[in-house]
Design an enzyme around this catalytic site. Structure first.
Site: not given
Ligand code: CTP
Length: 401
Positions: A281, A307-308, A325, A343, A291, A212
């Site tokens: 994500d 994992p989120d 964020f 969340k 490679k 990212n």
């Molecule tokens: N985040 C996290 N772990 C992940 C993805 C996101 O901790 N695997 C946290 C980021 O650090 C940030 C927030 O989740 O605080 C951002 O979420 P985002 O990725 O924007 O949300 P999504 O639900 O994936 O939404 P979008 O559809 O906009 O991608």
């Protein structure tokens, strides 16, 4: 909020540097402060009140006995209104009158009647500044809590060279903005903050990755601000080219998986979790050992969900205060509030990405912060400032709970 919640009475005394105070008003307002200008009689010899009225957007007060101004906001009311009394330029005469606690004009009367912070940006000839009488007055004011900004050294309007020039407006703004967060009631003393910042990189093979866009600047600024507010800060950082803020414990990671593990190993000890990282994500299903050679016109890469980290922390039974964020390009509030609920966060700070001068690599940023039943805008400003405002908000929300 660091400047935005502050109300300045800018006292302008007589000196050639008074013209620089016009720019100072503009710069304070740019950073969100409210400013009312009070001029001494001597200041009017240098700049017209009309200039200050134009830049401050409010009538300028010049006399204690002005009936119409007193009717609008009495001087005691004005003194109470001010969180800060900033005297710039502060002439030798004004410093002497302040040191003697005189109340012989509006500005000195306000100084006595105000419980706000007193800032002095002296400006005078270098010989005058060096005079033991002036120095004694300054020492006396300092001992009573006045804060000095400058004076700077350099060539003076009178042709002399030395210390006595008023500091530049930007330096004065930095100085007044730079007060310890704890002083404006934003204390995180004794709190343990765990945070993530920067991007994560998901390796495809030894030379390629999916990742990212994120410089990590905002997250690092938040870590520095939390530390300043007195917290113990552990920062889990993706690959970024940034120095660790003073006093912050940093753990470097590369992938989302590593960031996840580093967070989960420490989350039980945290009072606050702030997820500022731009976590990838998805990651490649498997990393290739060698490679990948070019072959064919297309390449399909299979990715699996990471994992989120944020959602997982928020779902824990005994969880810290959780701040997420969100980077949004449109319908900011709706999307951010959606994430806040989905969340189960305590607070979310939304970044409008794609705005000029804002976001990613930039040193400036603006945030829209939301929580259940409330929200606040943090205006465009230096990331360090925006971060301090965010920490002040987090501290306030935590104190309310
Ligand atoms: N985040 C996290 N772990 C992940 C993805 C996101 O901790 N695997 C946290 C980021 O650090 C940030 C927030 O989740 O605080 C951002 O979420 P985002 O990725 O924007 O949300 P999504 O639900 O994936 O939404 P979008 O559809 O906009 O991608």
């Amino acid at each position: 909020m660091v400047l935005a919640a502050r109300r300045f009475v800018l006292g302008v005394s007589g000196g050639i540097a008074a013209y620089k105070a016009v720019d100072l008003v503009r710069r304070l307002r740019e950073r969100g402060a409210e400013v009312r200008v009070v001029m001494t009689a001597a200041a009017e010899h240098f700049v017209s009140p009309t200039s200050f009225q134009a830049v401050s957007g409010h009538p300028v007060r010049t006399a204690l006995w002005d009936e119409s101004a007193e009717a609008a906001m009495g001087h005691i009311e004005l003194a109470r209104w001010a969180t800060d009394l900033l005297v710039a330029p502060a002439s030798a005469d004004l410093i002497a009158r302040l040191a003697q606690a005189q109340a012989d004009d509006l500005l000195t009367t306000l100084a006595l009647a105000s419980a706000g912070r007193l800032w002095l940006a002296p400006a005078m000839n270098q010989q005058m500044w060096a005079h033991p009488g002036v120095q004694a007055n300054v020492a006396c004011l300092r001992a009573r809590g006045a804060r000095l900004v400058g004076p700077a050294e350099g060539e003076q309007a009178c042709g002399d060279f030395g210390a006595g020039r008023m500091s530049e407006p930007m330096e004065i703004v930095e100085a007044v903005a730079g007060i310890d967060l704890r002083e404006i009631g934003a204390s995180m003393q004794g709190k343990r903050v765990l945070m993530t910042a920067g991007p994560t990189l998901e390796d495809i093979d030894p030379v390629r990755f999916v990742g990212n866009r994120s410089s990590g600047k905002m997250g690092f600024a938040v870590a520095a601000a939390a530390r300043e507010a007195g917290a113990e800060v552990v920062l889990i950082a993706g690959p970024v080219a940034l120095c660790t803020p003073d006093g912050v414990t940093r753990v470097d990671v590369r992938s989302a998986k590593q960031m996840h593990d580093a967070v989960m190993a420490r989350v039980d000890e945290a009072d606050v979790f702030i997820a500022a990282a731009a976590v990838a994500d998805y990651r490649p299903v498997a990393m290739l050992d060698n490679k990948r050679k070019k072959s064919g016109d297309t390449w399909t890469l299979e990715l699996v969900l990471n994992p989120d980290i944020l959602a997982e922390v928020a779902a824990r039974p005994k969880r810290p205060f959780v701040v997420g964020f969100a980077a949004e390009t449109e319908r900011v509030e709706e999307h951010a509030r959606g994430k806040l609920e989905r969340k189960r966060l305590d607070m979310i700070a939304a970044n409008r990405v794609g705005l000029e001068g804002c976001g990613f690599e930039s040193c400036d940023n603006a945030l829209s912060v939301y929580w259940a039943g409330g929200g606040e805008e943090i205006n465009l400003g230096a990331k360090s400032d925006v971060a301090r405002s965010l920490v002040a908000l987090i501290a306030a929300r935590m104190a309310e709970r």
